[in-house]
Motif scaffolding. Structure first.
Motif, PDB file in Angstrom:
ATOM      1  N   HIS A   9     -42.040   6.015  17.094  1.00  0.00           N
ATOM      2  CA  HIS A   9     -40.754   6.193  17.278  1.00  0.00           C
ATOM      3  C   HIS A   9     -40.020   5.085  16.214  1.00  0.00           C
ATOM      4  O   HIS A   9     -38.757   5.428  15.721  1.00  0.00           O
ATOM      5  CB  HIS A   9     -40.424   5.849  18.675  1.00  0.00           C
ATOM      6  N   THR A  10     -40.699   4.022  16.135  1.00  0.00           N
ATOM      7  CA  THR A  10     -40.253   2.843  15.379  1.00  0.00           C
ATOM      8  C   THR A  10     -40.213   3.501  13.661  1.00  0.00           C
ATOM      9  O   THR A  10     -39.004   3.549  13.141  1.00  0.00           O
ATOM     10  CB  THR A  10     -40.970   1.792  15.314  1.00  0.00           C
ATOM     11  N   ARG A  13     -37.625   6.396  12.733  1.00  0.00           N
ATOM     12  CA  ARG A  13     -36.164   5.711  12.451  1.00  0.00           C
ATOM     13  C   ARG A  13     -35.992   5.748  11.048  1.00  0.00           C
ATOM     14  O   ARG A  13     -35.025   6.144  10.438  1.00  0.00           O
ATOM     15  CB  ARG A  13     -36.025   4.650  13.063  1.00  0.00           C
ATOM     16  N   MET A  48     -38.294  13.252  17.254  1.00  0.00           N
ATOM     17  CA  MET A  48     -37.701  11.930  17.506  1.00  0.00           C
ATOM     18  C   MET A  48     -37.355  12.114  19.294  1.00  0.00           C
ATOM     19  O   MET A  48     -37.545  11.481  20.214  1.00  0.00           O
ATOM     20  CB  MET A  48     -36.758  11.500  16.937  1.00  0.00           C
ATOM     21  N   GLY A  52     -38.716  10.340  22.548  1.00  0.00           N
ATOM     22  CA  GLY A  52     -37.727   9.574  23.148  1.00  0.00           C
ATOM     23  C   GLY A  52     -37.569  10.132  24.522  1.00  0.00           C
ATOM     24  O   GLY A  52     -37.647   9.406  25.450  1.00  0.00           O
ATOM     25  N   LEU A  53     -37.506  11.469  24.800  1.00  0.00           N
ATOM     26  CA  LEU A  53     -37.316  12.059  26.002  1.00  0.00           C
ATOM     27  C   LEU A  53     -38.669  11.518  26.902  1.00  0.00           C
ATOM     28  O   LEU A  53     -38.638  11.029  28.026  1.00  0.00           O
ATOM     29  CB  LEU A  53     -37.328  13.316  26.260  1.00  0.00           C
ATOM     30  N   ARG A  60     -43.230   2.949  29.304  1.00  0.00           N
ATOM     31  CA  ARG A  60     -43.478   1.565  30.088  1.00  0.00           C
ATOM     32  C   ARG A  60     -42.115   1.232  30.746  1.00  0.00           C
ATOM     33  O   ARG A  60     -42.165   0.455  31.746  1.00  0.00           O
ATOM     34  CB  ARG A  60     -43.819   0.676  29.125  1.00  0.00           C
ATOM     35  N   TYR A  61     -40.763   1.706  30.613  1.00  0.00           N
ATOM     36  CA  TYR A  61     -39.731   1.443  31.077  1.00  0.00           C
ATOM     37  C   TYR A  61     -39.075   2.505  31.537  1.00  0.00           C
ATOM     38  O   TYR A  61     -37.736   2.663  31.674  1.00  0.00           O
ATOM     39  CB  TYR A  61     -38.585   0.303  30.155  1.00  0.00           C
ATOM     40  N   TYR A  82     -31.417   1.225  27.608  1.00  0.00           N
ATOM     41  CA  TYR A  82     -32.529   2.052  27.181  1.00  0.00           C
ATOM     42  C   TYR A  82     -32.615   3.228  28.275  1.00  0.00           C
ATOM     43  O   TYR A  82     -33.313   4.379  27.762  1.00  0.00           O
ATOM     44  CB  TYR A  82     -33.755   1.394  27.130  1.00  0.00           C
ATOM     45  N   HIS A  86     -28.470   4.289  24.569  1.00  0.00           N
ATOM     46  CA  HIS A  86     -29.304   4.605  23.547  1.00  0.00           C
ATOM     47  C   HIS A  86     -29.594   6.152  23.754  1.00  0.00           C
ATOM     48  O   HIS A  86     -29.438   7.006  22.640  1.00  0.00           O
ATOM     49  CB  HIS A  86     -30.726   3.916  23.304  1.00  0.00           C
ATOM     50  N   MET A  90     -27.946   8.909  20.792  1.00  0.00           N
ATOM     51  CA  MET A  90     -29.094   9.752  20.110  1.00  0.00           C
ATOM     52  C   MET A  90     -28.832  11.172  20.198  1.00  0.00           C
ATOM     53  O   MET A  90     -29.222  11.907  19.224  1.00  0.00           O
ATOM     54  CB  MET A  90     -30.352   9.110  20.145  1.00  0.00           C
ATOM     55  N   PRO A 128     -31.756  -0.234  18.265  1.00  0.00           N
ATOM     56  CA  PRO A 128     -31.780  -1.696  18.695  1.00  0.00           C
ATOM     57  C   PRO A 128     -32.375  -2.673  17.833  1.00  0.00           C
ATOM     58  O   PRO A 128     -33.371  -3.012  17.546  1.00  0.00           O
ATOM     59  CB  PRO A 128     -33.168  -1.515  19.687  1.00  0.00           C
ATOM     60  N   ARG A 137     -35.267  -4.932  18.857  1.00  0.00           N
ATOM     61  CA  ARG A 137     -36.556  -4.928  18.594  1.00  0.00           C
ATOM     62  C   ARG A 137     -36.989  -5.174  17.282  1.00  0.00           C
ATOM     63  O   ARG A 137     -35.955  -4.968  16.308  1.00  0.00           O
ATOM     64  CB  ARG A 137     -37.006  -3.555  18.893  1.00  0.00           C
TER      65      ARG A 137
END
Ligand code: HEM
Length: 143
Positions: A9-10, A13, A48, A52-53, A60-61, A82, A86, A90, A128, A137
């Motif tokens: 994901h990072t 981007r 992405m 993301g979904l 984790r969150y 989050y 976001h 997006m 972020p 992040r």
């Protein structure tokens, strides 16, 4: 697997931002190469979306883990960002990228250009970045 998806994901981007800038340049300077780049941009942004979904639902969150005790979603900067801000921004940007791909296919440069420009602004405003308080992040995985 979770860490791998977060890394992906990072990194994606940067790929999306690069493709978006190239496609935007092609739209405003009327280059036929936009047909190919807009397709790659759409494919990477849809990957992405899927990652993301997964993250927002089962990460984790994620929503299925629930909010920690005593936290109210709309009053908490971290979870509001989050879970709502976001993802929503997006998803709108990805819809615009998808619409722009349709326009690019028929070489409707002007409409594609404006749709891509709005998508770029939304993405830049919703990443972020490290300087963002509470939600910021790193720029690269493991940095
Ligand atoms: C072009 C689209 C997108 C970009 C550029 C983007 C960018 C980012 C970045 C840079 C991070 C920080 C990653 C890290 O900590 O290393 C992140 C985290 C996150 N993104 Fe996205 N994102 C996009 C789309 C989405 C979508 C569509 C969703 C949900 C539907 C989503 C949900 C999340 C979640 C839940 C996190 C936090 C994950 C965690 O910390 O476990 N993102 N995003």
């Amino acid at each position: 697997m979770e860490t791998g998806l977060l890394h992906l994901h990072t990194i994606l981007r940067w790929i999306i931002l690069l493709l978006l800038l190239v496609t935007l340049y092609q739209a405003f300077s009327k280059k036929e190469g936009i047909r190919k780049t807009s397709l790659w941009l759409m494919i990477s942004s849809h990957i992405m979306l899927v990652i993301g979904l997964y993250q927002v639902i089962a990460g984790r969150y994620g929503i299925i883990k629930g909010l920690p005790e005593g936290i109210s979603l709309m009053k908490d900067t971290f979870y509001r960002f989050y879970w709502i801000e976001h993802p929503l921004a997006m998803i709108v940007a990805i819809v615009l990228i998808t619409l722009a791909r349709g326009k690019a296919k028929t070489l409707n440069y002007k409409t594609a250009g404006w749709q891509l420009l709005v998508a770029l602004i939304l993405i830049l405003a919703s990443i972020p970045w490290p300087f963002r308080q509470l939600v910021g992040r790193h720029l690269f995985p493991g940095s």
